[in-house]
Design a protein around this motif. Structure first.
Motif, PDB file in Angstrom:
ATOM      1  N   SER A 167      12.681   2.351  13.316  1.00  0.00           N
ATOM      2  CA  SER A 167      13.006   3.779  13.340  1.00  0.00           C
ATOM      3  C   SER A 167      12.538   4.507  12.081  1.00  0.00           C
ATOM      4  O   SER A 167      12.280   5.714  12.109  1.00  0.00           O
ATOM      5  CB  SER A 167      14.511   3.983  13.517  1.00  0.00           C
ATOM      6  N   ILE A 168      12.416   3.779  10.966  1.00  0.00           N
ATOM      7  CA  ILE A 168      11.946   4.392   9.722  1.00  0.00           C
ATOM      8  C   ILE A 168      10.663   3.726   9.231  1.00  0.00           C
ATOM      9  O   ILE A 168      10.257   3.927   8.084  1.00  0.00           O
ATOM     10  CB  ILE A 168      13.028   4.324   8.619  1.00  0.00           C
ATOM     11  N   ASP A 169      10.027   2.955  10.105  1.00  0.00           N
ATOM     12  CA  ASP A 169       8.786   2.256   9.767  1.00  0.00           C
ATOM     13  C   ASP A 169       8.945   1.489   8.462  1.00  0.00           C
ATOM     14  O   ASP A 169       8.129   1.613   7.532  1.00  0.00           O
ATOM     15  CB  ASP A 169       7.621   3.253   9.660  1.00  0.00           C
ATOM     16  N   GLY A 170      10.014   0.707   8.392  1.00  0.00           N
ATOM     17  CA  GLY A 170      10.313   0.020   7.146  1.00  0.00           C
ATOM     18  C   GLY A 170      10.823  -1.390   7.348  1.00  0.00           C
ATOM     19  O   GLY A 170      10.734  -1.961   8.440  1.00  0.00           O
ATOM     20  N   ALA A 214      10.840   2.282   3.492  1.00  0.00           N
ATOM     21  CA  ALA A 214      10.749   3.228   4.609  1.00  0.00           C
ATOM     22  C   ALA A 214       9.514   4.094   4.410  1.00  0.00           C
ATOM     23  O   ALA A 214       9.108   4.371   3.275  1.00  0.00           O
ATOM     24  CB  ALA A 214      12.000   4.101   4.689  1.00  0.00           C
ATOM     25  N   ASN A 215       8.903   4.514   5.530  1.00  0.00           N
ATOM     26  CA  ASN A 215       7.715   5.350   5.478  1.00  0.00           C
ATOM     27  C   ASN A 215       7.877   6.545   6.397  1.00  0.00           C
ATOM     28  O   ASN A 215       8.260   6.395   7.572  1.00  0.00           O
ATOM     29  CB  ASN A 215       6.475   4.546   5.880  1.00  0.00           C
ATOM     30  N   PHE A 216       7.589   7.717   5.857  1.00  0.00           N
ATOM     31  CA  PHE A 216       7.686   8.956   6.625  1.00  0.00           C
ATOM     32  C   PHE A 216       6.359   9.698   6.486  1.00  0.00           C
ATOM     33  O   PHE A 216       6.205  10.589   5.658  1.00  0.00           O
ATOM     34  CB  PHE A 216       8.840   9.813   6.112  1.00  0.00           C
ATOM     35  N   GLY A 217       5.390   9.247   7.269  1.00  0.00           N
ATOM     36  CA  GLY A 217       4.063   9.829   7.174  1.00  0.00           C
ATOM     37  C   GLY A 217       3.417   9.459   5.846  1.00  0.00           C
ATOM     38  O   GLY A 217       3.252   8.281   5.518  1.00  0.00           O
ATOM     39  N   GLY A 220       6.223   7.336   1.134  1.00  0.00           N
ATOM     40  CA  GLY A 220       6.823   6.014   1.186  1.00  0.00           C
ATOM     41  C   GLY A 220       7.958   5.906   0.184  1.00  0.00           C
ATOM     42  O   GLY A 220       7.855   6.404  -0.945  1.00  0.00           O
ATOM     43  N   TYR A 253       3.062   8.723  -2.497  1.00  0.00           N
ATOM     44  CA  TYR A 253       2.600   9.825  -1.644  1.00  0.00           C
ATOM     45  C   TYR A 253       1.077   9.787  -1.611  1.00  0.00           C
ATOM     46  O   TYR A 253       0.420   9.704  -2.656  1.00  0.00           O
ATOM     47  CB  TYR A 253       3.069  11.177  -2.184  1.00  0.00           C
TER      48      TYR A 253
END
Length: 397
Positions: A167-170, A214-217, A220, A253
């Motif tokens: 869910s958070i790519d982590g 976690a990764n959000f676009g 990181g 980033y």
């Protein structure tokens, strides 16, 4: 140590000769990396502690990071064995967990995939190991934990649980590792005796480490750290606990070819936590100074990194990091400030697997001050600076 080396080499050779027979049910991959250091180190008279400036050439195999290994995969079972060319470390640094339980062995683990999580048994990168720097001159390690980076324990044997978080790519990593125990309390090369010459250290709990990514676009995030505890016991059976911990945060980033990275941490007794570089203590080891109880060392570290990828062949990276420490002494404090370093590097990929990295690294070993005269094992004043410049050669196969 020669016996350990022979056993490890025999294990790898057995795998090599039996691989064809196992191919029907298992996948086996062999790999290696040859790394060579060619650079000058220019140390001023304060840092050399000799009363004169010192300049030396390093022209040698980086036998700490050069490696040969084999990875295995069979259904839900996987494993990896990775060794160095030889045992290179001193008594002090061999005890540091950056080398694991045996410095000749870099990694050696087996893992089982349960589906929602993976159990790893053996020695691998620890959950609290998350450096942001690619710096190579400090022994080819690729991180500057003594100057602000999150090298922390690096590798240590134990148990780890990895839980993917889609869910958070982590990923959440939790480790119960071999507890860190300083290899020689009372040894002048390590730090002054805490209680008396017959003291010993007892361990009662495994070392706990954690890392959450976690990764959000383009953004990181990583948070992590760990806790280690031991007990000092003197000849009169006096006992006192010594706790060490680190808690850190990474932010990264990426904007096309440009990337920015930063790390910040708070720590307590960083030297006895089991960090990658013993120089982080700079003499400020937890000790009693004859005050009746152990005086802890608290500190913090920061590093910022800026990089740009021109193309697949060339990139440029620079960074600056710093650490500071404080310790109670005589109703006042000893302070170690301005421990810092900055670097510029230009990795050049000649071909896939072949990289040459010119780099310039300059360190400031800090300034130490406190009340009255310095206690045993601590030196007040300016600790000088060091300069590294040259190239690092790496061929992966």
């Amino acid at each position: 140590m020669k016996k350990i080396m022979l056993i490890a080499l025999a294990a790898v050779l057995v795998v090599a000769f039996t691989a064809p027979a196992m191919a029907a049910t298992k996948s086996v991959t062999f790999y290696g990396s040859a790394r060579y250091m060619t650079y000058m180190t220019d140390v001023d008279k304060k840092a050399s502690k000799t009363g004169y400036d010192d300049k030396d050439l390093t022209w040698s195999l980086d036998d700490g990071c050069t490696r040969f290994g084999a990875s295995f995969k069979a259904g839900k079972i996987e494993g990896l064995v990775e060794i160095r060319p030889r045992d290179r470390q001193s008594t002090r640094t061999r005890g540091m967990s950056v080398g694991g339980s045996m410095d000749f062995i870099r990694h050696w683990y087996g893992a089982y995939d349960f589906g929602p999580a993976k159990l790893l048994v053996g020695q691998w990168w620890t959950p609290d190991f998350s450096p942001v720097s690619r710096e190579v001159m400090l022994g080819g390690g690729g991180f500057m934990d003594g100057y602000g980076d999150a090298g922390n324990t690096a590798r240590a044997p134990g148990f780890q649980i990895w839980v993917p978080l889609k869910s958070i790519d982590g990923m959440l990593k939790i480790g119960l590792l071999e507890p860190y125990k300083d290899p020689g309390p009372g040894d002048p090369a390590i730090g002054p005796t805490v209680f008396d010459s017959k003291e010993e250290m007892d361990t009662t709990l495994p070392k706990f480490t954690l890392g959450l990514s976690a990764n959000f676009g383009a953004l990181g995030i990583w948070v992590g750290g760990g806790y280690n505890t031991v007990k000092y016991v003197d000849s009169s059976d006096k006992e006192e606990s010594l706790d060490s911990w680190v808690a850190g945060l990474n932010l990264t980033y990426t904007m096309g070819p440009l990337y920015v990275k930063a790390h910040y941490d708070r720590n307590k007794n960083y030297s006895t936590y089991g960090t990658g570089g013993p120089q982080v203590a700079f003499g400020l080891f937890p000790q009693d100074f004859g005050m009746g109880s152990i005086q802890d060392v608290t500190g913090w570290g920061f590093i910022g990194v800026l990089g740009f990828r021109f193309n697949e062949m060339i990139s440029l990276e620079g960074g600056w990091g710093t650490r500071e420490y404080k310790q109670d002494y005589l109703n006042d404090e000893i302070e170690l400030n301005d421990v810092s370093a900055y670097y510029f590097m230009l990795p050049i990929q000649i071909a896939k697997g072949f990289t040459i990295t010119p780099e310039v690294l300059i360190t400031d070993e800090g300034k130490c001050k406190g009340p009255g005269s310095a206690p045993t094992g601590v030196t007040y004043g300016d600790r000088g600076s060091k300069k590294y410049y040259g190239a690092y050669w790496q061929i992966d196969f």
